[in-house]
Write a protein that holds these residues in place. Structure first.
Motif, mmCIF file in Angstrom:
data_model
loop_
_atom_site.group_PDB
_atom_site.id
_atom_site.type_symbol
_atom_site.label_atom_id
_atom_site.label_comp_id
_atom_site.label_asym_id
_atom_site.label_seq_id
_atom_site.Cartn_x
_atom_site.Cartn_y
_atom_site.Cartn_z
ATOM 1 N N THR A 190 57.351 29.384 62.007
ATOM 2 C CA THR A 190 56.468 29.890 61.576
ATOM 3 C C THR A 190 56.963 30.171 60.265
ATOM 4 O O THR A 190 57.402 29.635 59.553
ATOM 5 C CB THR A 190 56.087 31.139 61.364
ATOM 6 N N GLN A 191 55.952 30.372 58.995
ATOM 7 C CA GLN A 191 56.705 30.231 57.220
ATOM 8 C C GLN A 191 57.451 31.137 57.133
ATOM 9 O O GLN A 191 58.504 31.271 56.129
ATOM 10 C CB GLN A 191 55.171 30.625 56.827
ATOM 11 N N ASP A 192 57.542 32.690 57.942
ATOM 12 C CA ASP A 192 58.258 33.861 58.317
ATOM 13 C C ASP A 192 59.552 33.242 58.663
ATOM 14 O O ASP A 192 60.741 33.327 58.428
ATOM 15 C CB ASP A 192 57.582 35.130 58.788
ATOM 16 N N SER A 193 59.775 32.592 59.884
ATOM 17 C CA SER A 193 60.448 32.082 60.441
ATOM 18 C C SER A 193 61.798 31.110 59.661
ATOM 19 O O SER A 193 63.067 31.016 59.792
ATOM 20 C CB SER A 193 60.392 32.310 62.144
ATOM 21 N N LEU A 194 60.351 30.380 58.989
ATOM 22 C CA LEU A 194 61.427 29.187 58.036
ATOM 23 C C LEU A 194 62.261 29.523 57.424
ATOM 24 O O LEU A 194 63.275 29.432 56.732
ATOM 25 C CB LEU A 194 60.493 28.142 57.687
ATOM 26 N N ARG A 195 61.484 30.404 56.426
ATOM 27 C CA ARG A 195 62.383 30.928 55.599
ATOM 28 C C ARG A 195 63.971 31.557 55.862
ATOM 29 O O ARG A 195 64.701 31.879 55.050
ATOM 30 C CB ARG A 195 61.165 32.272 55.021
#
Length: 94
Positions: A57-62
């Motif tokens: 997800t965007q959050d997990s990639l961040r």
């Protein structure tokens, strides 16, 4: 002048030890070993492999981008972009 590409990476083309769902780009040529004093590449690859494409997800990639050693004292800018939604999450580290 250069009229040709020196190196082209393609997503979904398994080569160089990468799975088919990500590539990791750092300041160092990907065909050379990462320098021992700044091995962000291998740390990021390990974190992405542990995460798995199904959990991306965007959050997990961040979260991967903020992993110690991936985010190092010399990091200036961190961005996660999603062209399909236009979403951008960026931090300028000053």
């Amino acid at each position: 002048e250069r009229d040709f590409t020196v190196d082209t990476w393609r997503l979904n083309a398994t080569s160089g030890g990468y799975p088919d769902w990500f590539l990791v780009e750092t300041n160092y040529d990907h065909w050379e070993p990462a320098p021992g004093q700044d091995d962000r590449r291998d740390v990021a690859i390990g974190a992405l492999n542990a995460l798995g494409s199904g959990n991306l997800t965007q959050d997990s990639l961040r979260g991967v981008m903020l992993t110690p050693k991936v985010l190092n004292p010399h990091t200036v800018y961190t961005a996660v972009m999603n062209p399909s939604t236009g979403e951008l999450n960026a931090t300028l580290w000053v």
